[in-house]
Scaffold this active site. Sequence first.
Site, PDB file in Angstrom:
ATOM      1  N   TYR A  42       0.575  -0.917   0.040  1.00  0.00           N
ATOM      2  CA  TYR A  42       0.036  -0.119  -0.068  1.00  0.00           C
ATOM      3  C   TYR A  42       1.039   1.824  -0.046  1.00  0.00           C
ATOM      4  O   TYR A  42       1.787   1.657   0.632  1.00  0.00           O
ATOM      5  CB  TYR A  42      -0.880  -0.219   1.026  1.00  0.00           C
ATOM      6  CG  TYR A  42      -1.677  -1.345   1.284  1.00  0.00           C
ATOM      7  CD1 TYR A  42      -1.934  -2.066   0.403  1.00  0.00           C
ATOM      8  CD2 TYR A  42      -2.674  -1.687   2.901  1.00  0.00           C
ATOM      9  CE1 TYR A  42      -3.292  -3.137   0.154  1.00  0.00           C
ATOM     10  CE2 TYR A  42      -3.378  -2.990   2.633  1.00  0.00           C
ATOM     11  CZ  TYR A  42      -3.627  -3.811   1.883  1.00  0.00           C
ATOM     12  OH  TYR A  42      -4.270  -4.677   1.637  1.00  0.00           O
ATOM     13  N   HIS A 108       0.723 -11.718   0.899  1.00  0.00           N
ATOM     14  CA  HIS A 108      -0.586 -10.884   0.745  1.00  0.00           C
ATOM     15  C   HIS A 108      -1.022 -12.142  -0.665  1.00  0.00           C
ATOM     16  O   HIS A 108      -2.457 -11.512  -0.548  1.00  0.00           O
ATOM     17  CB  HIS A 108       0.098  -9.367  -0.337  1.00  0.00           C
ATOM     18  CG  HIS A 108      -0.995  -8.842   0.050  1.00  0.00           C
ATOM     19  ND1 HIS A 108      -0.585  -7.547  -0.044  1.00  0.00           N
ATOM     20  CD2 HIS A 108      -2.323  -8.560  -0.036  1.00  0.00           C
ATOM     21  CE1 HIS A 108      -1.556  -6.441   0.058  1.00  0.00           C
ATOM     22  NE2 HIS A 108      -3.015  -7.039  -0.288  1.00  0.00           N
ATOM     23  N   SER A 187     -12.935  -5.329   1.878  1.00  0.00           N
ATOM     24  CA  SER A 187     -14.287  -4.782   1.133  1.00  0.00           C
ATOM     25  C   SER A 187     -15.312  -5.502   1.224  1.00  0.00           C
ATOM     26  O   SER A 187     -16.630  -5.827   1.039  1.00  0.00           O
ATOM     27  CB  SER A 187     -14.241  -5.001  -0.158  1.00  0.00           C
ATOM     28  OG  SER A 187     -12.277  -4.161  -1.213  1.00  0.00           O
ATOM     29  N   PRO A 188     -15.652  -5.276   3.000  1.00  0.00           N
ATOM     30  CA  PRO A 188     -16.992  -5.788   2.994  1.00  0.00           C
ATOM     31  C   PRO A 188     -18.561  -4.779   3.032  1.00  0.00           C
ATOM     32  O   PRO A 188     -19.233  -5.609   3.033  1.00  0.00           O
ATOM     33  CB  PRO A 188     -16.934  -5.563   4.664  1.00  0.00           C
ATOM     34  CG  PRO A 188     -15.655  -4.598   4.782  1.00  0.00           C
ATOM     35  CD  PRO A 188     -14.898  -4.630   3.865  1.00  0.00           C
ATOM     36  N   ARG A 191     -16.290  -2.029  -2.401  1.00  0.00           N
ATOM     37  CA  ARG A 191     -15.824  -1.507  -2.332  1.00  0.00           C
ATOM     38  C   ARG A 191     -16.719   0.174  -2.793  1.00  0.00           C
ATOM     39  O   ARG A 191     -16.250   0.898  -3.562  1.00  0.00           O
ATOM     40  CB  ARG A 191     -15.277  -1.699  -3.900  1.00  0.00           C
ATOM     41  CG  ARG A 191     -14.074  -2.550  -3.327  1.00  0.00           C
ATOM     42  CD  ARG A 191     -13.798  -3.120  -4.766  1.00  0.00           C
ATOM     43  NE  ARG A 191     -12.832  -4.400  -4.645  1.00  0.00           N
ATOM     44  CZ  ARG A 191     -11.336  -4.284  -3.789  1.00  0.00           C
ATOM     45  NH1 ARG A 191     -11.215  -3.380  -4.175  1.00  0.00           N
ATOM     46  NH2 ARG A 191     -11.076  -5.857  -4.502  1.00  0.00           N
ATOM     47  N   GLY A 192     -17.847   0.345  -1.425  1.00  0.00           N
ATOM     48  CA  GLY A 192     -18.244   1.803  -1.816  1.00  0.00           C
ATOM     49  C   GLY A 192     -19.654   0.596  -2.077  1.00  0.00           C
ATOM     50  O   GLY A 192     -21.210   2.293  -1.436  1.00  0.00           O
TER      51      GLY A 192
END
Length: 319
Positions: A42, A108, A187-188, A191-192
């Site tokens: 990141y 990862h 990403s629960p 992703r918005g």
Amino acid sequence: MGLGCMNLSHAYGIPPSEKEGLALLRAALDNGVTHLDTATLYGGGLNEELVGKALKDRRDEVVLASKGGMAMVDGVKVIDGRPETLRQQVDASLSRLSVDHIDLYYLHRWDKTVPIGESVGALASLVDEGKIGAIGLSEVSVARLREAQQVAPIAAVQNEYSLWSRNPELGMLEATAADGITLVAFSPVARGFLGDSVGDPASLAEKDIRRAMPRFQPENWPANAALLPAWRALAAEAGCTPAQLALAWLLSRGEHVVPIPGTTSVAHMREDFAALDVTVDAALLARAGSLIDTSTVSGPRYAPGPAAEVDAETFEDAA
């Protein structure tokens, strides 16, 4: 519930300033967040540096998690699970985070050119040395988890999991529950999408990774957006926000499921974590699960390139 820190440095267009990022992280700690999840990848290491600064004098308040095996090398994302690489990356993570111990360290991505046992064996030696506390895996299949468990205990698996990404239900949800492994759901809030915060994907920032994701593309977005009015109504019926309903549904999937929503907004962070105090009737949760599901969502979660990098079960393979 933990906090995914990626948004503060990576993937969703122009990240907030360091000052804004620190304010968000410190507000999260003040709000009682006890799990911060970052990674070597990141921001090319900048996210770990940010998290390290936020944890100054507050290290003992959190379970600190990071990831290795995928990093930016000369501006290019590289998946490398060789033992020597992982050892170097753990040392670099410790330095950037300004700590002498990382509680949970994930692979990862599985480097498909390296047997997963070799990668996990390297992480096990780092546990023995006290540099990391436990081993996690990310975006892996049950078969790969089983291979890894032959070498060392696995404490957590981090795979994408939400109402619109049900891949863990193809075996991982059950396998982790059976073995006492935490399933960390990234990403629960889709992703918005399930937070009703995307609007028009064409207006997303140029470098926002969602612009290349199939579900946000013109051939799929209209069908997905058409689900939102009923989704909003369902959240209103539940007496919570759309994002909170998405998180409440995940929290109902098992005590071992730990969502890690990410955000750049203090208000959204507080909204997300308030989901822990939301009570939703099981029948309404079941309706949520029927409204937003693999059968109702249009498009795969990844384009072919990124899809080839992951090992988790897919509905395409299951079919």
